[in-house]
Design a protein around this motif. Structure first.
Motif, PDB file in Angstrom:
ATOM      1  N   GLY A   1       0.798  -1.222   0.000  1.00  0.00           N
ATOM      2  CA  GLY A   1       0.000   0.000   0.000  1.00  0.00           C
ATOM      3  C   GLY A   1       0.831   1.272   0.000  1.00  0.00           C
ATOM      4  O   GLY A   1       0.346   2.324  -0.416  1.00  0.00           O
ATOM      5  N   SER A   2       2.081   1.174   0.444  1.00  0.00           N
ATOM      6  CA  SER A   2       2.939   2.368   0.438  1.00  0.00           C
ATOM      7  C   SER A   2       3.253   2.817  -0.990  1.00  0.00           C
ATOM      8  O   SER A   2       3.633   3.957  -1.216  1.00  0.00           O
ATOM      9  CB  SER A   2       4.235   2.123   1.209  1.00  0.00           C
ATOM     10  N   LEU A   3       3.052   1.918  -1.937  1.00  0.00           N
ATOM     11  CA  LEU A   3       3.315   2.234  -3.349  1.00  0.00           C
ATOM     12  C   LEU A   3       2.052   2.668  -4.091  1.00  0.00           C
ATOM     13  O   LEU A   3       2.081   2.868  -5.307  1.00  0.00           O
ATOM     14  CB  LEU A   3       3.934   1.013  -4.039  1.00  0.00           C
ATOM     15  N   ARG A   4       0.971   2.844  -3.357  1.00  0.00           N
ATOM     16  CA  ARG A   4      -0.316   3.227  -3.949  1.00  0.00           C
ATOM     17  C   ARG A   4      -0.159   4.433  -4.875  1.00  0.00           C
ATOM     18  O   ARG A   4       0.402   5.462  -4.510  1.00  0.00           O
ATOM     19  CB  ARG A   4      -1.303   3.545  -2.820  1.00  0.00           C
ATOM     20  N   GLY A   5      -0.653   4.286  -6.088  1.00  0.00           N
ATOM     21  CA  GLY A   5      -0.619   5.379  -7.055  1.00  0.00           C
ATOM     22  C   GLY A   5       0.722   5.550  -7.745  1.00  0.00           C
ATOM     23  O   GLY A   5       0.879   6.455  -8.563  1.00  0.00           O
ATOM     24  N   LEU A   6       1.678   4.693  -7.430  1.00  0.00           N
ATOM     25  CA  LEU A   6       3.013   4.803  -8.020  1.00  0.00           C
ATOM     26  C   LEU A   6       3.308   3.606  -8.908  1.00  0.00           C
ATOM     27  O   LEU A   6       2.751   2.525  -8.704  1.00  0.00           O
ATOM     28  CB  LEU A   6       4.071   4.879  -6.916  1.00  0.00           C
ATOM     29  N   LYS A   7       4.194   3.791  -9.846  1.00  0.00           N
ATOM     30  CA  LYS A   7       4.688   2.682 -10.656  1.00  0.00           C
ATOM     31  C   LYS A   7       5.957   2.170  -9.988  1.00  0.00           C
ATOM     32  O   LYS A   7       6.864   2.957  -9.692  1.00  0.00           O
ATOM     33  CB  LYS A   7       4.982   3.141 -12.079  1.00  0.00           C
ATOM     34  N   VAL A   8       6.007   0.877  -9.744  1.00  0.00           N
ATOM     35  CA  VAL A   8       7.174   0.288  -9.090  1.00  0.00           C
ATOM     36  C   VAL A   8       8.438   0.604  -9.882  1.00  0.00           C
ATOM     37  O   VAL A   8       9.485   0.912  -9.309  1.00  0.00           O
ATOM     38  CB  VAL A   8       6.996  -1.239  -8.912  1.00  0.00           C
ATOM     39  N   TYR A   9       8.336   0.573 -11.208  1.00  0.00           N
ATOM     40  CA  TYR A   9       9.498   0.894 -12.050  1.00  0.00           C
ATOM     41  C   TYR A   9      10.021   2.291 -11.732  1.00  0.00           C
ATOM     42  O   TYR A   9      11.225   2.499 -11.613  1.00  0.00           O
ATOM     43  CB  TYR A   9       9.114   0.788 -13.534  1.00  0.00           C
TER      44      TYR A   9
ATOM     45  N   ASP B   1      19.492  18.487   0.148  1.00  0.00           N
ATOM     46  CA  ASP B   1      20.745  18.406  -0.590  1.00  0.00           C
ATOM     47  C   ASP B   1      20.656  17.260  -1.604  1.00  0.00           C
ATOM     48  O   ASP B   1      20.134  16.184  -1.283  1.00  0.00           O
ATOM     49  CB  ASP B   1      21.891  18.149   0.404  1.00  0.00           C
ATOM     50  N   THR B   2      21.133  17.476  -2.812  1.00  0.00           N
ATOM     51  CA  THR B   2      21.043  16.469  -3.864  1.00  0.00           C
ATOM     52  C   THR B   2      21.721  15.162  -3.455  1.00  0.00           C
ATOM     53  O   THR B   2      21.189  14.077  -3.698  1.00  0.00           O
ATOM     54  CB  THR B   2      21.672  17.001  -5.169  1.00  0.00           C
ATOM     55  N   TRP B   3      22.873  15.250  -2.817  1.00  0.00           N
ATOM     56  CA  TRP B   3      23.582  14.048  -2.379  1.00  0.00           C
ATOM     57  C   TRP B   3      22.712  13.261  -1.391  1.00  0.00           C
ATOM     58  O   TRP B   3      22.591  12.038  -1.495  1.00  0.00           O
ATOM     59  CB  TRP B   3      24.912  14.430  -1.749  1.00  0.00           C
ATOM     60  N   ASP B   4      22.085  13.950  -0.455  1.00  0.00           N
ATOM     61  CA  ASP B   4      21.233  13.290   0.529  1.00  0.00           C
ATOM     62  C   ASP B   4      20.030  12.629  -0.149  1.00  0.00           C
ATOM     63  O   ASP B   4      19.658  11.503   0.184  1.00  0.00           O
ATOM     64  CB  ASP B   4      20.756  14.282   1.590  1.00  0.00           C
ATOM     65  N   PHE B   5      19.432  13.325  -1.116  1.00  0.00           N
ATOM     66  CA  PHE B   5      18.305  12.759  -1.853  1.00  0.00           C
ATOM     67  C   PHE B   5      18.730  11.485  -2.584  1.00  0.00           C
ATOM     68  O   PHE B   5      18.017  10.473  -2.565  1.00  0.00           O
ATOM     69  CB  PHE B   5      17.729  13.781  -2.847  1.00  0.00           C
ATOM     70  N   CYS B   6      19.894  11.527  -3.209  1.00  0.00           N
ATOM     71  CA  CYS B   6      20.399  10.345  -3.926  1.00  0.00           C
ATOM     72  C   CYS B   6      20.641   9.184  -2.969  1.00  0.00           C
ATOM     73  O   CYS B   6      20.364   8.026  -3.299  1.00  0.00           O
ATOM     74  CB  CYS B   6      21.672  10.686  -4.692  1.00  0.00           C
ATOM     75  N   GLN B   7      21.148   9.480  -1.783  1.00  0.00           N
ATOM     76  CA  GLN B   7      21.375   8.419  -0.797  1.00  0.00           C
ATOM     77  C   GLN B   7      20.049   7.818  -0.328  1.00  0.00           C
ATOM     78  O   GLN B   7      19.950   6.607  -0.136  1.00  0.00           O
ATOM     79  CB  GLN B   7      22.177   8.944   0.389  1.00  0.00           C
ATOM     80  N   LEU B   8      19.034   8.647  -0.164  1.00  0.00           N
ATOM     81  CA  LEU B   8      17.707   8.128   0.202  1.00  0.00           C
ATOM     82  C   LEU B   8      17.122   7.276  -0.925  1.00  0.00           C
ATOM     83  O   LEU B   8      16.523   6.228  -0.667  1.00  0.00           O
ATOM     84  CB  LEU B   8      16.751   9.268   0.547  1.00  0.00           C
ATOM     85  N   SER B   9      17.306   7.719  -2.162  1.00  0.00           N
ATOM     86  CA  SER B   9      16.785   6.930  -3.282  1.00  0.00           C
ATOM     87  C   SER B   9      17.504   5.587  -3.365  1.00  0.00           C
ATOM     88  O   SER B   9      16.877   4.558  -3.637  1.00  0.00           O
ATOM     89  CB  SER B   9      16.874   7.698  -4.599  1.00  0.00           C
ATOM     90  N   ASN B  10      18.806   5.564  -3.088  1.00  0.00           N
ATOM     91  CA  ASN B  10      19.547   4.301  -3.055  1.00  0.00           C
ATOM     92  C   ASN B  10      19.044   3.413  -1.922  1.00  0.00           C
ATOM     93  O   ASN B  10      18.945   2.192  -2.070  1.00  0.00           O
ATOM     94  CB  ASN B  10      21.046   4.544  -2.883  1.00  0.00           C
ATOM     95  N   ALA B  11      18.728   4.015  -0.795  1.00  0.00           N
ATOM     96  CA  ALA B  11      18.224   3.257   0.352  1.00  0.00           C
ATOM     97  C   ALA B  11      16.877   2.614   0.024  1.00  0.00           C
ATOM     98  O   ALA B  11      16.624   1.468   0.408  1.00  0.00           O
ATOM     99  CB  ALA B  11      18.101   4.163   1.577  1.00  0.00           C
ATOM    100  N   VAL B  12      16.021   3.327  -0.694  1.00  0.00           N
ATOM    101  CA  VAL B  12      14.725   2.773  -1.094  1.00  0.00           C
ATOM    102  C   VAL B  12      14.939   1.570  -2.008  1.00  0.00           C
ATOM    103  O   VAL B  12      14.357   0.494  -1.798  1.00  0.00           O
ATOM    104  CB  VAL B  12      13.839   3.833  -1.783  1.00  0.00           C
ATOM    105  N   ALA B  13      15.780   1.728  -3.015  1.00  0.00           N
ATOM    106  CA  ALA B  13      16.036   0.623  -3.949  1.00  0.00           C
ATOM    107  C   ALA B  13      16.634  -0.575  -3.208  1.00  0.00           C
ATOM    108  O   ALA B  13      16.236  -1.719  -3.436  1.00  0.00           O
ATOM    109  CB  ALA B  13      16.967   1.085  -5.066  1.00  0.00           C
ATOM    110  N   ASP B  14      17.558  -0.308  -2.295  1.00  0.00           N
ATOM    111  CA  ASP B  14      18.184  -1.376  -1.514  1.00  0.00           C
ATOM    112  C   ASP B  14      17.150  -2.064  -0.624  1.00  0.00           C
ATOM    113  O   ASP B  14      17.118  -3.286  -0.516  1.00  0.00           O
ATOM    114  CB  ASP B  14      19.319  -0.799  -0.675  1.00  0.00           C
ATOM    115  N   PHE B  15      16.296  -1.286  -0.003  1.00  0.00           N
ATOM    116  CA  PHE B  15      15.255  -1.808   0.886  1.00  0.00           C
ATOM    117  C   PHE B  15      14.327  -2.757   0.135  1.00  0.00           C
ATOM    118  O   PHE B  15      13.872  -3.763   0.687  1.00  0.00           O
ATOM    119  CB  PHE B  15      14.461  -0.639   1.453  1.00  0.00           C
ATOM    120  N   LEU B  16      14.035  -2.437  -1.116  1.00  0.00           N
ATOM    121  CA  LEU B  16      13.089  -3.219  -1.898  1.00  0.00           C
ATOM    122  C   LEU B  16      13.710  -4.444  -2.557  1.00  0.00           C
ATOM    123  O   LEU B  16      12.996  -5.258  -3.136  1.00  0.00           O
ATOM    124  CB  LEU B  16      12.417  -2.328  -2.955  1.00  0.00           C
TER     125      LEU B  16
END
Length: 112
Positions: free
Chosen positions: A36-44, A75-90
């Motif tokens: 449900g956390s992905l509601r309305g989003l494309k997993v890709y 900060d862009t670097w922080d955003f990129c690290q969060l995006s990497n964390a999401v991909a890693d988490f999944l």
């Protein structure tokens, strides 16, 4: 230095100012394990770190919960690290990636 640990926590290079104290670390919560956390989003879009998808997802799954405005000013670097964390988490854990032991059927002779 920005780091990502095994608990999916990102230490921010540039803390996010917030009333009551700056945010220095952001963790992904177990809510991300819920479809449900992905509601309305494309997993890709999430897995390819689409900014727009993460702008919707991160407020749902971060602790402390980030706002869209805080993410936009991050900060862009922080955003990129969060995006990497999401991909890693999944990603599946390594135990799920191991190959299955051979079965008796896989040892059967091939017929032509």
């Amino acid at each position: 230095m920005n780091k990502l640990n095994t608990q999916h926590t990102v230490t921010l290079v540039r803390p996010i100012p917030r009333k009551g104290g700056d945010i220095k670390e952001v963790a992904l919560t177990a809510v991300l394990r819920q479809a449900g956390s992905l509601r309305g989003l494309k997993v890709y879009d999430v897995l390819t770190s689409s900014y727009d998808a993460l702008l919707v997802l991160l407020p749902r799954v971060t602790s402390p919960a980030l706002t869209e405005d805080e993410i936009a000013r991050m900060d862009t670097w922080d955003f990129c690290q969060l995006s990497n964390a999401v991909a890693d988490f999944l990603q599946p854990n390594s135990e799920q990636n191991e190959t299955e032991p051979e079965t008796a059927l896989s040892n059967a002779p091939l017929t032509e």
